[in-house]
Scaffold this motif. Structure first.
Motif, PDB file in Angstrom:
ATOM      1  N   SER A  32       0.856  -1.193   0.000  1.00 52.43           N
ATOM      2  CA  SER A  32       0.000   0.000   0.000  1.00 52.43           C
ATOM      3  C   SER A  32       0.890   1.241   0.000  1.00 52.43           C
ATOM      4  O   SER A  32       1.825   1.339   0.814  1.00 52.43           O
ATOM      5  CB  SER A  32      -0.886  -0.010   1.255  1.00 52.43           C
ATOM      6  OG  SER A  32      -1.283   1.291   1.612  1.00 52.43           O
ATOM      7  N   THR A  33       0.608   2.178  -0.885  1.00 55.37           N
ATOM      8  CA  THR A  33       1.422   3.405  -0.928  1.00 55.37           C
ATOM      9  C   THR A  33       1.215   4.220   0.352  1.00 55.37           C
ATOM     10  O   THR A  33       2.143   4.857   0.835  1.00 55.37           O
ATOM     11  CB  THR A  33       1.073   4.253  -2.171  1.00 55.37           C
ATOM     12  OG1 THR A  33      -0.334   4.506  -2.170  1.00 55.37           O
ATOM     13  CG2 THR A  33       1.469   3.562  -3.462  1.00 55.37           C
ATOM     14  N   ASN A  34      -0.001   4.182   0.910  1.00 56.04           N
ATOM     15  CA  ASN A  34      -0.231   4.893   2.170  1.00 56.04           C
ATOM     16  C   ASN A  34       0.610   4.277   3.287  1.00 56.04           C
ATOM     17  O   ASN A  34       1.274   4.984   4.049  1.00 56.04           O
ATOM     18  CB  ASN A  34      -1.715   4.795   2.580  1.00 56.04           C
ATOM     19  CG  ASN A  34      -2.527   5.957   2.061  1.00 56.04           C
ATOM     20  OD1 ASN A  34      -2.210   6.522   1.016  1.00 56.04           O
ATOM     21  ND2 ASN A  34      -3.581   6.311   2.762  1.00 56.04           N
ATOM     22  N   GLN A  55      -0.575  -2.589  -6.443  1.00 55.17           N
ATOM     23  CA  GLN A  55      -0.786  -2.452  -4.997  1.00 55.17           C
ATOM     24  C   GLN A  55      -1.559  -3.676  -4.511  1.00 55.17           C
ATOM     25  O   GLN A  55      -2.664  -3.936  -4.962  1.00 55.17           O
ATOM     26  CB  GLN A  55      -1.556  -1.162  -4.736  1.00 55.17           C
ATOM     27  CG  GLN A  55      -1.885  -0.911  -3.292  1.00 55.17           C
ATOM     28  CD  GLN A  55      -2.354   0.507  -3.036  1.00 55.17           C
ATOM     29  OE1 GLN A  55      -1.568   1.372  -2.648  1.00 55.17           O
ATOM     30  NE2 GLN A  55      -3.620   0.759  -3.240  1.00 55.17           N
ATOM     31  N   GLY A  58      -4.452  -2.564  -1.093  1.00 56.43           N
ATOM     32  CA  GLY A  58      -4.927  -1.174  -1.156  1.00 56.43           C
ATOM     33  C   GLY A  58      -5.938  -0.897  -0.066  1.00 56.43           C
ATOM     34  O   GLY A  58      -6.892  -1.646   0.113  1.00 56.43           O
ATOM     35  N   ARG A  59      -5.700   0.155   0.687  1.00 52.82           N
ATOM     36  CA  ARG A  59      -6.601   0.493   1.789  1.00 52.82           C
ATOM     37  C   ARG A  59      -7.657   1.491   1.324  1.00 52.82           C
ATOM     38  O   ARG A  59      -7.321   2.491   0.688  1.00 52.82           O
ATOM     39  CB  ARG A  59      -5.820   1.165   2.911  1.00 52.82           C
ATOM     40  CG  ARG A  59      -4.703   0.337   3.483  1.00 52.82           C
ATOM     41  CD  ARG A  59      -4.081   1.174   4.578  1.00 52.82           C
ATOM     42  NE  ARG A  59      -2.943   0.552   5.188  1.00 52.82           N
ATOM     43  CZ  ARG A  59      -2.217   1.126   6.143  1.00 52.82           C
ATOM     44  NH1 ARG A  59      -2.509   2.323   6.566  1.00 52.82           N
ATOM     45  NH2 ARG A  59      -1.188   0.503   6.668  1.00 52.82           N
ATOM     46  N   GLY A  60      -8.900   1.214   1.687  1.00 51.55           N
ATOM     47  CA  GLY A  60      -9.973   2.148   1.379  1.00 51.55           C
ATOM     48  C   GLY A  60     -10.537   2.761   2.640  1.00 51.55           C
ATOM     49  O   GLY A  60     -10.087   2.437   3.756  1.00 51.55           O
ATOM     50  N   ARG A  61     -11.505   3.627   2.494  1.00 55.18           N
ATOM     51  CA  ARG A  61     -12.142   4.249   3.662  1.00 55.18           C
ATOM     52  C   ARG A  61     -12.927   3.216   4.455  1.00 55.18           C
ATOM     53  O   ARG A  61     -13.351   2.206   3.920  1.00 55.18           O
ATOM     54  CB  ARG A  61     -13.105   5.366   3.227  1.00 55.18           C
ATOM     55  CG  ARG A  61     -12.411   6.645   2.791  1.00 55.18           C
ATOM     56  CD  ARG A  61     -13.445   7.753   2.574  1.00 55.18           C
ATOM     57  NE  ARG A  61     -14.173   8.044   3.782  1.00 55.18           N
ATOM     58  CZ  ARG A  61     -15.491   7.895   3.924  1.00 55.18           C
ATOM     59  NH1 ARG A  61     -16.236   7.461   2.944  1.00 55.18           N
ATOM     60  NH2 ARG A  61     -16.068   8.206   5.067  1.00 55.18           N
ATOM     61  N   TRP A  66      -9.156  -1.347  -1.467  1.00 56.80           N
ATOM     62  CA  TRP A  66      -9.200  -0.585  -2.722  1.00 56.80           C
ATOM     63  C   TRP A  66      -8.481  -1.397  -3.790  1.00 56.80           C
ATOM     64  O   TRP A  66      -7.334  -1.806  -3.607  1.00 56.80           O
ATOM     65  CB  TRP A  66      -8.533   0.774  -2.560  1.00 56.80           C
ATOM     66  CG  TRP A  66      -8.527   1.561  -3.839  1.00 56.80           C
ATOM     67  CD1 TRP A  66      -7.480   1.677  -4.725  1.00 56.80           C
ATOM     68  CD2 TRP A  66      -9.587   2.352  -4.385  1.00 56.80           C
ATOM     69  NE1 TRP A  66      -7.844   2.481  -5.778  1.00 56.80           N
ATOM     70  CE2 TRP A  66      -9.139   2.907  -5.591  1.00 56.80           C
ATOM     71  CE3 TRP A  66     -10.897   2.631  -3.966  1.00 56.80           C
ATOM     72  CZ2 TRP A  66      -9.930   3.733  -6.393  1.00 56.80           C
ATOM     73  CZ3 TRP A  66     -11.678   3.463  -4.757  1.00 56.80           C
ATOM     74  CH2 TRP A  66     -11.195   4.003  -5.945  1.00 56.80           C
ATOM     75  N   PHE A  76      -1.414   6.219  -5.941  1.00 55.00           N
ATOM     76  CA  PHE A  76      -0.309   6.998  -5.391  1.00 55.00           C
ATOM     77  C   PHE A  76      -0.701   7.671  -4.074  1.00 55.00           C
ATOM     78  O   PHE A  76      -1.884   7.791  -3.746  1.00 55.00           O
ATOM     79  CB  PHE A  76       0.175   8.049  -6.400  1.00 55.00           C
ATOM     80  CG  PHE A  76      -0.860   9.095  -6.753  1.00 55.00           C
ATOM     81  CD1 PHE A  76      -1.883   8.803  -7.651  1.00 55.00           C
ATOM     82  CD2 PHE A  76      -0.835  10.362  -6.179  1.00 55.00           C
ATOM     83  CE1 PHE A  76      -2.843   9.752  -7.979  1.00 55.00           C
ATOM     84  CE2 PHE A  76      -1.785  11.322  -6.498  1.00 55.00           C
ATOM     85  CZ  PHE A  76      -2.786  11.008  -7.408  1.00 55.00           C
ATOM     86  N   LYS A 126     -18.298   6.048  -9.218  1.00 51.25           N
ATOM     87  CA  LYS A 126     -17.064   6.491  -8.557  1.00 51.25           C
ATOM     88  C   LYS A 126     -15.862   6.354  -9.478  1.00 51.25           C
ATOM     89  O   LYS A 126     -15.554   5.266  -9.967  1.00 51.25           O
ATOM     90  CB  LYS A 126     -16.873   5.666  -7.291  1.00 51.25           C
ATOM     91  CG  LYS A 126     -15.667   6.057  -6.464  1.00 51.25           C
ATOM     92  CD  LYS A 126     -15.891   5.643  -5.027  1.00 51.25           C
ATOM     93  CE  LYS A 126     -14.616   5.587  -4.225  1.00 51.25           C
ATOM     94  NZ  LYS A 126     -14.867   5.390  -2.797  1.00 51.25           N
ATOM     95  N   GLY A 129     -11.085   7.553  -5.385  1.00 48.91           N
ATOM     96  CA  GLY A 129     -11.290   7.534  -3.945  1.00 48.91           C
ATOM     97  C   GLY A 129     -10.042   8.040  -3.236  1.00 48.91           C
ATOM     98  O   GLY A 129      -8.924   7.932  -3.773  1.00 48.91           O
ATOM     99  N   ILE A 130     -10.254   8.597  -2.065  1.00 52.86           N
ATOM    100  CA  ILE A 130      -9.143   9.202  -1.323  1.00 52.86           C
ATOM    101  C   ILE A 130      -9.157   8.715   0.118  1.00 52.86           C
ATOM    102  O   ILE A 130     -10.226   8.631   0.741  1.00 52.86           O
ATOM    103  CB  ILE A 130      -9.270  10.738  -1.385  1.00 52.86           C
ATOM    104  CG1 ILE A 130      -8.875  11.199  -2.808  1.00 52.86           C
ATOM    105  CG2 ILE A 130      -8.365  11.439  -0.368  1.00 52.86           C
ATOM    106  CD1 ILE A 130      -9.706  12.250  -3.358  1.00 52.86           C
ATOM    107  N   ILE A 148      -4.438   8.462  -3.023  1.00 57.14           N
ATOM    108  CA  ILE A 148      -5.422   8.700  -4.092  1.00 57.14           C
ATOM    109  C   ILE A 148      -5.408   7.537  -5.072  1.00 57.14           C
ATOM    110  O   ILE A 148      -4.351   7.126  -5.559  1.00 57.14           O
ATOM    111  CB  ILE A 148      -5.118  10.029  -4.834  1.00 57.14           C
ATOM    112  CG1 ILE A 148      -5.058  11.196  -3.837  1.00 57.14           C
ATOM    113  CG2 ILE A 148      -6.167  10.285  -5.927  1.00 57.14           C
ATOM    114  CD1 ILE A 148      -4.833  12.574  -4.438  1.00 57.14           C
TER     115      ILE A 148
HETATM  116  C1  BTN Z   1     -11.876   4.934  -0.741  1.00 65.81           C
HETATM  117  O1  BTN Z   1     -12.281   4.013  -0.028  1.00 65.81           O
HETATM  118  O2  BTN Z   1     -12.623   5.503  -1.544  1.00 65.81           O
HETATM  119  C2  BTN Z   1     -10.454   5.396  -0.634  1.00 65.81           C
HETATM  120  C3  BTN Z   1      -9.555   4.671  -1.545  1.00 65.81           C
HETATM  121  C4  BTN Z   1      -8.120   5.145  -1.478  1.00 65.81           C
HETATM  122  C5  BTN Z   1      -7.202   4.288  -2.304  1.00 65.81           C
HETATM  123  C6  BTN Z   1      -5.818   4.847  -2.405  1.00 65.81           C
HETATM  124  S1  BTN Z   1      -4.880   4.024  -3.655  1.00 65.81           S
HETATM  125  C7  BTN Z   1      -3.430   4.793  -3.109  1.00 65.81           C
HETATM  126  C8  BTN Z   1      -3.479   4.853  -1.601  1.00 65.81           C
HETATM  127  N1  BTN Z   1      -2.916   3.668  -0.996  1.00 65.81           N
HETATM  128  C9  BTN Z   1      -3.824   2.960  -0.354  1.00 65.81           C
HETATM  129  O3  BTN Z   1      -3.590   1.873   0.252  1.00 65.81           O
HETATM  130  N2  BTN Z   1      -5.024   3.544  -0.442  1.00 65.81           N
HETATM  131  C10 BTN Z   1      -4.961   4.796  -1.157  1.00 65.81           C
END
Ligand code: BTN
Length: 261
Positions: A32-34, A55, A58-61, A66, A76, A126, A129-130, A148
């Motif tokens: 995950s970039t975050n 990735q 990927g982490r989402g809200r 994600w 990124f 959508k 996502g951020i 993002i």
């Molecule tokens: C959402 O749930 O809408 C947010 C999604 C965010 C995804 C981005 S991809 C780059 C960055 N790294 C992650 O692990 N998540 C965010």
């Protein structure tokens, strides 16, 4: 062109920033970039941008995942280590979605809408996502990471998601250059971040003008908690103000859906 590998030089040509993306890190693959920017203490420079093509986690809200697609999405995160005033953190969150919206409007004249707090939608689908995450030390933010994910050149999507997805390609009608999208988003993000310091209310007005749910009946879901009411406005910190029978309730987190009845 639709699924070519990312060409850093092409992004660089259009990058017009003073500090966002000056330090640019690319990883072929990564969880995950975050997570990387939050945990790697050797990466410190304010404005560092970390991009990956692959990735895995990927982490989402709200604890969701994600999903990005190699060579088709933009995945990124931007590291902020300076000038992040705690009182403006939520405006940074909304401001990131605003920067993405403005970029897609500027480049492809798309009609982009924002859903509180930071979903970027086109035709109610959508497109980006951020996720903003941070590390605090005492009452100060040591690191703020703005992650993002943008659906850029995916021709189609599989599976059922909370909000139906779309991509820039689907909305614009043809594949676009991811390098150009990224440079524009970074340019817009820097000017939005600068404006948050000088005139945060203007950033919020710009966000409001792209949110067409204000005045609508909505349901806010936060875990097992469901609250319904009228989306009255966002306040001066960017939080949602929900009009209920007994007054206005401030919502700081949750998923907002339109209420049909
Ligand atoms: C959402 O749930 O809408 C947010 C999604 C965010 C995804 C981005 S991809 C780059 C960055 N790294 C992650 O692990 N998540 C965010």
């Amino acid at each position: 062109m639709s699924n070519s590998t990312f060409k850093l030089e092409e992004m660089d040509i259009k990058l017009d920033t003073e500090y966002i993306g000056t330090n640019f890190i690319f990883y072929d693959e990564l969880n995950s970039t975050n997570e990387k920017l939050l945990t790697d203490d050797s990466i410190k420079q304010h404005g560092t941008v970390l991009l990956t093509e692959n990735q895995f986690v990927g982490r989402g809200r709200m604890g969701r995942k994600w999903i990005s697609e190699k060579d088709l999405s933009l995945t990124f995160s931007i590291l902020l280590t300076e000038n992040v005033d705690a009182k403006n953190i939520n405006i940074v969150n909304l401001g990131a979605s605003l920067a993405v919206a403005k970029s897609l409007e500027n480049l492809y004249q798309l009609d982009v809408n924002l859903k509180w707090p930071n979903d970027v939608l086109i035709s109610n689908r959508k497109v980006a996502g951020i996720l903003v995450e941070s590390i605090t030390k005492g009452d100060r933010f040591e690191k703020v990471v703005v992650g993002i994910g943008i659906n850029v050149n995916q021709p189609a999507f599989e599976g059922k998601l909370l909000i139906p997805p779309t991509s820039v390609r689907k909305e614009f009608g043809k594949p676009v250059k991811r390098e150009r999208v990224l440079s524009e988003v970074l340019n817009e993000f820097e000017s939005t971040f600068n404006q948050i310091k000088t005139d945060p209310q203007r950033v919020l007005d710009s966000w409001r003008s792209r949110c067409n749910w204000i005045g609508e009946k909505v349901k806010v879901i936060n875990g097992s908690d469901e609250t319904v009411g009228l989306f009255d406005d966002i306040d001066s910190d960017g939080f949602l103000l929900l009009q209920q029978k007994d007054g206005i309730k401030k919502i700081v987190n949750g998923d907002v859906t339109l209420r049909k009845t």
